[in-house]
Design a protein around this motif. Structure first.
Motif, PDB file in Angstrom:
ATOM      1  N   ASN A   1      27.685  42.869  35.776  1.00 50.61           N
ATOM      2  CA  ASN A   1      29.122  42.792  35.508  1.00 50.61           C
ATOM      3  C   ASN A   1      29.825  42.583  36.850  1.00 50.61           C
ATOM      4  OD1 ASN A   1      31.739  42.947  34.654  1.00 50.61           O
ATOM      5  ND2 ASN A   1      31.685  45.138  34.152  1.00 50.61           N
ATOM      6  N   VAL A   2      29.956  41.301  37.262  1.00 52.89           N
ATOM      7  CA  VAL A   2      30.476  41.003  38.608  1.00 52.89           C
ATOM      8  C   VAL A   2      31.958  41.329  38.727  1.00 52.89           C
ATOM      9  CG1 VAL A   2      28.734  39.257  39.131  1.00 52.89           C
ATOM     10  CG2 VAL A   2      30.875  38.587  38.007  1.00 52.89           C
ATOM     11  N   LEU A   3      32.606  41.593  37.609  1.00 48.36           N
ATOM     12  CA  LEU A   3      34.018  41.984  37.671  1.00 48.36           C
ATOM     13  C   LEU A   3      34.166  43.500  37.694  1.00 48.36           C
ATOM     14  CD1 LEU A   3      35.564  39.410  35.143  1.00 48.36           C
ATOM     15  CD2 LEU A   3      35.316  39.207  37.612  1.00 48.36           C
ATOM     16  N   ASN A   4      33.025  44.165  37.895  1.00 43.35           N
ATOM     17  CA  ASN A   4      33.012  45.629  37.937  1.00 43.35           C
ATOM     18  C   ASN A   4      34.008  46.139  38.968  1.00 43.35           C
ATOM     19  OD1 ASN A   4      32.315  48.382  38.344  1.00 43.35           O
ATOM     20  ND2 ASN A   4      30.263  47.961  37.500  1.00 43.35           N
ATOM     21  N   ALA A   5      34.781  47.140  38.599  1.00 48.12           N
ATOM     22  CA  ALA A   5      35.794  47.695  39.504  1.00 48.12           C
ATOM     23  C   ALA A   5      35.144  48.391  40.684  1.00 48.12           C
ATOM     24  CB  ALA A   5      36.705  48.658  38.764  1.00 48.12           C
ATOM     25  N   ASN A   6      33.906  48.886  40.504  1.00 47.66           N
ATOM     26  CA  ASN A   6      33.204  49.567  41.602  1.00 47.66           C
ATOM     27  C   ASN A   6      32.597  48.513  42.517  1.00 47.66           C
ATOM     28  OD1 ASN A   6      31.592  51.057  43.312  1.00 47.66           O
ATOM     29  ND2 ASN A   6      30.971  52.501  41.698  1.00 47.66           N
TER      30      ASN A   6
ATOM     31  N   GLU B   1      40.371  40.232  45.916  1.00 45.56           N
ATOM     32  CA  GLU B   1      39.588  40.897  46.964  1.00 45.56           C
ATOM     33  C   GLU B   1      39.201  39.856  48.019  1.00 45.56           C
ATOM     34  OE1 GLU B   1      36.473  42.612  44.686  1.00 45.56           O
ATOM     35  OE2 GLU B   1      37.783  44.075  43.713  1.00 45.56           O
ATOM     36  N   ILE B   2      40.150  39.549  48.907  1.00 47.03           N
ATOM     37  CA  ILE B   2      40.008  38.423  49.836  1.00 47.03           C
ATOM     38  C   ILE B   2      38.880  38.639  50.827  1.00 47.03           C
ATOM     39  CG2 ILE B   2      41.221  36.947  51.479  1.00 47.03           C
ATOM     40  CD1 ILE B   2      42.334  36.902  48.619  1.00 47.03           C
ATOM     41  N   ASN B   3      38.764  39.850  51.371  1.00 43.65           N
ATOM     42  CA  ASN B   3      37.718  40.107  52.372  1.00 43.65           C
ATOM     43  C   ASN B   3      36.320  39.915  51.790  1.00 43.65           C
ATOM     44  OD1 ASN B   3      39.481  40.677  54.484  1.00 43.65           O
ATOM     45  ND2 ASN B   3      39.654  42.833  53.908  1.00 43.65           N
ATOM     46  N   THR B   4      36.135  40.381  50.541  1.00 38.40           N
ATOM     47  CA  THR B   4      34.836  40.201  49.884  1.00 38.40           C
ATOM     48  C   THR B   4      34.574  38.719  49.616  1.00 38.40           C
ATOM     49  OG1 THR B   4      35.163  42.345  48.813  1.00 38.40           O
ATOM     50  CG2 THR B   4      33.410  40.931  47.936  1.00 38.40           C
ATOM     51  N   ALA B   5      35.592  38.006  49.177  1.00 41.84           N
ATOM     52  CA  ALA B   5      35.464  36.562  48.938  1.00 41.84           C
ATOM     53  C   ALA B   5      35.055  35.845  50.225  1.00 41.84           C
ATOM     54  CB  ALA B   5      36.783  36.006  48.402  1.00 41.84           C
ATOM     55  N   ILE B   6      35.676  36.243  51.336  1.00 47.16           N
ATOM     56  CA  ILE B   6      35.344  35.618  52.623  1.00 47.16           C
ATOM     57  C   ILE B   6      33.892  35.917  53.014  1.00 47.16           C
ATOM     58  CG2 ILE B   6      35.797  35.759  55.115  1.00 47.16           C
ATOM     59  CD1 ILE B   6      38.787  36.063  54.411  1.00 47.16           C
ATOM     60  N   LYS B   7      33.494  37.166  52.828  1.00 53.37           N
ATOM     61  CA  LYS B   7      32.127  37.568  53.200  1.00 53.37           C
ATOM     62  C   LYS B   7      31.084  36.698  52.498  1.00 53.37           C
ATOM     63  CE  LYS B   7      28.887  41.420  52.576  1.00 53.37           C
ATOM     64  NZ  LYS B   7      28.719  42.819  52.093  1.00 53.37           N
ATOM     65  N   TYR B   8      31.226  36.491  51.196  1.00 50.42           N
ATOM     66  CA  TYR B   8      30.225  35.731  50.448  1.00 50.42           C
ATOM     67  C   TYR B   8      30.437  34.220  50.561  1.00 50.42           C
ATOM     68  CZ  TYR B   8      28.496  40.167  48.863  1.00 50.42           C
ATOM     69  OH  TYR B   8      27.947  41.430  48.861  1.00 50.42           O
TER      70      TYR B   8
ATOM     71  N   HIS C   1      29.347  31.727  43.338  1.00 50.70           N
ATOM     72  CA  HIS C   1      29.939  32.278  42.120  1.00 50.70           C
ATOM     73  C   HIS C   1      30.638  33.611  42.399  1.00 50.70           C
ATOM     74  CE1 HIS C   1      29.971  34.376  38.202  1.00 50.70           C
ATOM     75  NE2 HIS C   1      30.155  33.156  37.704  1.00 50.70           N
ATOM     76  N   PHE C   2      29.953  34.484  43.153  1.00 47.06           N
ATOM     77  CA  PHE C   2      30.488  35.820  43.400  1.00 47.06           C
ATOM     78  C   PHE C   2      31.757  35.775  44.270  1.00 47.06           C
ATOM     79  CE2 PHE C   2      30.218  40.125  45.456  1.00 47.06           C
ATOM     80  CZ  PHE C   2      30.440  40.858  44.299  1.00 47.06           C
ATOM     81  N   SER C   3      31.777  34.908  45.255  1.00 43.93           N
ATOM     82  CA  SER C   3      32.959  34.815  46.131  1.00 43.93           C
ATOM     83  C   SER C   3      34.189  34.371  45.336  1.00 43.93           C
ATOM     84  CB  SER C   3      32.703  33.842  47.289  1.00 43.93           C
ATOM     85  OG  SER C   3      32.538  32.512  46.817  1.00 43.93           O
ATOM     86  N   LEU C   4      33.999  33.427  44.425  1.00 47.17           N
ATOM     87  CA  LEU C   4      35.144  32.943  43.629  1.00 47.17           C
ATOM     88  C   LEU C   4      35.638  34.025  42.668  1.00 47.17           C
ATOM     89  CD1 LEU C   4      34.128  29.255  42.786  1.00 47.17           C
ATOM     90  CD2 LEU C   4      35.935  30.022  44.322  1.00 47.17           C
ATOM     91  N   LYS C   5      34.708  34.776  42.080  1.00 48.03           N
ATOM     92  CA  LYS C   5      35.101  35.832  41.140  1.00 48.03           C
ATOM     93  C   LYS C   5      35.919  36.913  41.854  1.00 48.03           C
ATOM     94  CE  LYS C   5      33.314  34.429  37.243  1.00 48.03           C
ATOM     95  NZ  LYS C   5      34.188  34.100  36.090  1.00 48.03           N
TER      96      LYS C   5
END
Length: 920
Positions: A34-39, A79-86, A69-73
């Motif tokens: 569940n890549v949209l998981n809040a955790n 969650e910009i920092n996470t998007a940038i990381k991936y 896929h994960f960065s776009l989700k």
């Protein structure tokens, strides 16, 4: 052998099957998450585990797919920092496999968008540039240029924004109307709108109209359409293009649209903008619109929480209220509202007497708005002082203008695009002129001098430093010069293109050449950091150091004109001598500007009647009395020798021909020797450059021309021949006066003299026998002459850039490395010019300084010319800009005295030596 081969074959099949199974398992495992998981921490750990497994088994396809896929989700979740990381991981996987295809370009484009969303503009620029360099996906390349346009717009580098928008538009137009093409039309129009010049407004209208054509032919998304309505309404809200009905019409369209989509932020913004145009209507048309103004402002405020949470809306709300109260002369309330606008952007600035720091301003996303807000706050404080005389208001005002000055300097140092720097020089001009006015009220001439100097020639000084300093290896310097030459050539070609299709072609060539130049310049910064450090903004000379350079017989007078405040323009002068510094205010600047126009119109032609002569005397004397007010004070401070630093339209006139007394009809030149300068700091820096020469004189007189249907200059050859007979060197006449000879044989001459045609229009040039030398070519040349004489027409004229000076041919030679330039303010008469030039060189040969030599040559002409040729038209157009004191030729008498002195010293040394030997 055959059995072994069969085993290997089946082993390969099994391995391939296992790899596909592994790929399927990894993707399935990721798909089940569940890549949209809040955790976020928990889901990131699992995704990282999958990616590690993929990399260990060299399964880069899965790694790329999953990180993409994960960065776009996560980006969609905000969650910009996470998007940038991936997003970065995806690009690394592509690069490790050396896969630089359209998919790689798409990954880079996404990462660039993530960085833009985070306001990390420098990283965004690097990533979007990667997309462009891959050049495998024309659509993503076009989009990346559009995104770069948005970034440079945010950074205040408006010309870089324009170049990128145009490049994007050129690529997208080939495929026909689209949403992205519309988006770029609107954004480009908005940049031109911000630049706020007559030319830029015309271009803004052009691109808004193009966008409107797409609106009528293609369905657009709501946000795009709303951006267009707001942009077009803003265009009709400017002073220059103000049209209340049209602005209101587009704002109403925006309200209908925003209401349908229940867009509270847009509704709040539009009502704010409606309030603004009602205020403009009152200011410009004198209509009483208070009720309508406050209705729309309160309506804007009612859209909470959008109003409360949006800094841009809130700060503009308070700014409009402040403008209204300023207009009504309720300055206390105006100051409170302006303070709230500032506080909205910088919460720590929570009191009227707190001045923001440069760090506060650097961290803002809207530095252009902040400069205006701070300047307006200082303006209100100035008005309050004039009402109540409280000196604390002036102290606070000047503190705010100082920090605005620091921010402007920071913006200019961060950018490396000269046209954008020139724009900011214009924006800064208001700040500096206002600061000079306040310095005058505070009786602080030292401070006034600093701001006056900041308003003049900074970019020129930096250009000279870049062109003449030799801190780079020769081959690097030459490569940089050639790339700059190519870039300037195509930039000029864009200006000259007479059709839109040709302009597009030239625009692409210019953009590509500019990119090459900037990439090369950036590489220099990395390899030669000490060179970059040497190019920081040129320091301003202190008033004390300046006074040390002046002799007892010299004064410097500097003017600063502020026309930005159209209702209340200001004009100040500053006189500096060895022992005196005085700042003074010139009343009725509008009248002075009108007098300059009259003065220039009548002086630039011969007098045909006595009435014309009398009219000139009257206008000239009025202008003198305006520029040197207080007859018993200002004129008495002026020494025999004057260095004049003019500003605005004052740069178009010769002070020499001012009539100081109508009864005696005495000219200013008959009392003072004059030379001009861009600034005192520029003058000092330029004069300290070490120049080397291989020949003393190079004179050029084409006489006739093979281009542009130019008329013959029959007396020009005599002019050069006469000078050559006096000083020697080299002369190039008729077909030998070619452009190639000038560029190859004159660059190392101590004196260059050009007796030829010139043009100071949109694209300035100097005529040679075979071709013309255009001004842009001078900016990529190295001509470090002590003196350049431009005996052509209008060589000192050009477009005035507020805060920088006249973009003339004269300036081009300074940029190339010249120390002094003698140039003309109108079409010089070839006969009188030849007479004055012959006397000028005779005086130089006698050992006189440059300014004195020209001064005496003009006086001699006035005394000896026929009555019909004594008018200033004949002798006043040639002016000397730059250093006027260096002596080029040492006179025979000086050489004789120098020789005698040297002989005496030798004899004294001989007798001293002999005496000491006898003693021993």
């Amino acid at each position: 052998m055959k059995r072994t081969f069969v085993k290997l074959f089946f082993f390969g099949i099994l391995l391939l099957f296992y790899s596909n199974l592994n790929a399927q398992n990894l993707r399935e495992y990721y798909g089940n998450l569940n890549v949209l998981n809040a955790n976020l921490n928990k889901i990131e750990y699992k995704v990282d585990s999958i990616l590690n497994s993929a990399i260990k088994t060299n399964n880069f396809n899965d790694a790329i797919y999953i990180s993409h896929h994960f960065s776009l989700k996560r980006y969609k979740l905000g969650e910009i920092n996470t998007a940038i990381k991936y997003g970065k991981k995806e690009i690394i996987y592509y690069e490790q496999q050396k896969i630089l295809n359209s998919n790689y370009a798409n990954a880079c484009y996404n990462l660039g968008r993530f960085y833009y969303k985070k306001s990390d503009y420098q990283n965004a620029i690097q990533i979007f540039t990667k997309v462009i360099n891959v050049n495998s996906n024309s659509q993503k390349t076009a989009f990346s240029h559009g995104e770069l346009g948005r970034i440079y717009d945010r950074l205040g580098q408006f010309y870089s924004a324009i170049d990128n928008y145009k490049k994007s538009i050129n690529l997208l137009e080939k495929k026909g109307p689209s949403r992205f093409l519309f988006f770029n039309y609107v954004n480009l129009a908005k940049v031109y709108d911000i630049m706020a010049t007559k030319k830029s407004y015309k271009k803004a209208l052009k691109y808004f109209t193009k966008a409107q054509n797409i609106v009528e032919t293609k369905g657009l998304k709501y946000k795009n359409l709303l951006s267009f309505y707001n942009g077009f309404a803003s265009y009709y809200s400017n002073n220059e293009t103000f049209d209340f009905k049209k602005a209101k019409k587009y704002h109403k369209k925006g309200i209908v649209l925003a209401t349908i989509y229940q867009d509270s932020i847009s509704l709040s913004t539009i009502h704010l903008n409606l309030g603004y145009i009602y205020l403009k209507q009152e200011e410009l048309a004198n209509h009483n619109v208070k009720d309508s103004l406050f209705y729309h402002l309160e309506k804007s405020k009612s859209f909470t929480p959008s109003f409360d949470n949006d800094k841009t809306i809130k700060s503009r709300y308070y700014s409009i209220l402040s403008d209204f109260e300023t207009y009504k002369k309720n300055y206390n309330q105006a100051l409170i509202y302006r303070q709230k606008a500032l506080e909205t952007n910088i919460p720590s600035i929570n009191k009227v007497d707190v001045v923001p720091s440069l760090l506060d301003l650097k961290n803002s996303n809207d530095q252009h708005f902040l400069i205006g807000t701070i300047s307006n706050k200082a303006n209100i404080l100035d008005k309050m002082f004039k009402e109540n005389g409280n000196p604390e208001h002036l102290k606070l005002a000047i503190s705010h203008l100082k920090v605005a000055d620091s921010l402007i300097s920071y913006i200019q140092e961060e950018g490396n695009e000269e046209r954008s720097k020139l724009f900011w020089r214009g924006e800064a001009s208001y700040v500096y002129a206002k600061a000079v006015g306040i310095s005058h009220l505070m009786n602080k001439p030292d401070l006034a001098f600093y701001f006056t100097e900041k308003n003049k020639g900074i970019i020129l000084t930096e250009g000279i430093r870049d062109n003449t300093e030799n801190k780079l290896p020769k081959q690097i310097k030459e490569r940089q010069r050639l790339l700059k030459k190519q870039m300037l050539f195509y930039e000029n070609a864009v200006k000259k293109a007479d059709t839109e299709s040709l302009q597009k072609v030239k625009q692409n060539l210019f953009f590509d050449s500019k990119q090459k130049y900037q990439v090369f310049t950036d590489s220099i910064k990395n390899v030669f950091p000490e060179y970059t450090l040497s190019k920081v903004s040129s320091s301003i000379i202190s008033i004390t150091n300046l006074q040390e350079t002046l002799d007892e017989n010299t004064s410097l007078i500097s003017y600063i004109l502020n026309k930005d405040d159209t209702k209340n323009p200001t004009l100040h002068g500053l006189i500096i001598s060895k022992s005196i510094v005085k700042i003074f205010n010139i009343k009725k600047p509008k009248n002075v500007i009108n007098l300059i126009s009259e003065y220039r119109a009548i002086i630039s032609k011969p007098f045909e009647t006595i009435n014309e002569s009398n009219y000139f005397n009257e206008v000239s004397n009025k202008l003198y009395l305006a520029l040197f007010p207080n007859k018993e004070n200002i004129p008495s401070l002026l020494k025999k020798k004057l260095i004049i630093i003019p500003d605005g339209e004052l740069q178009y006139i010769p002070f020499e021909a001012l009539i100081i007394d109508q009864k005696s009809k005495q000219y200013f030149i008959q009392k003072h020797q004059i030379n001009y300068a861009y600034s005192a700091s520029f003058l000092t820096y330029n004069n300290n450059i070490k120049r080397k020469y291989t020949t003393n004189f190079s004179g050029f007189a084409p006489v006739s021309f093979k281009h542009n249907n130019l008329s013959k200059l029959k007396k020009s050859a005599n002019e050069i021949e006469t000078i050559y007979a006096q000083v020697g060197g080299q002369q190039f006449l008729r077909e030998e006066a070619s452009k190639a000879n000038f560029l190859t044989k004159a660059s190392n001459s101590e004196i260059i003299h050009l007796a030829t045609h010139a043009d100071a229009s949109k694209n300035p040039w100097i005529g040679f026998y075979d071709n013309k030398l255009e001004a842009h070519e001078l900016y990529a040349s190295n001509i470090s002459s002590e003196l350049v004489v431009l005996s052509g027409c209008d060589t000192s004229l050009g477009e005035i850039i507020p805060g920088e000076g006249v973009m003339s041919l004269s300036r081009g030679f300074f940029h190339a490395g010249a120390n002094t330039v003698a140039s003309t303010l109108w079409n010089a008469n070839d006969k009188s010019t030849a007479i004055i030039m012959a006397e000028f060189y005779k005086n130089l040969k006698r050992g006189l300084p440059k300014a004195t030599a020209l001064h005496k040559a003009k006086l001699n002409y006035i005394e000896t010319a026929n009555l019909s040729e004594k008018a200033p038209y004949y002798w006043a157009p040639m002016i000397l800009v730059g250093d006027g004191e260096n002596i080029i030729y040492t006179s025979l008498s000086f050489k004789f005295l120098y020789g005698i002195g040297l002989l005496v010293l030798l004899l004294m040394f001989f007798f001293f030596w002999k005496y000491t030997r006898i003693r021993h």
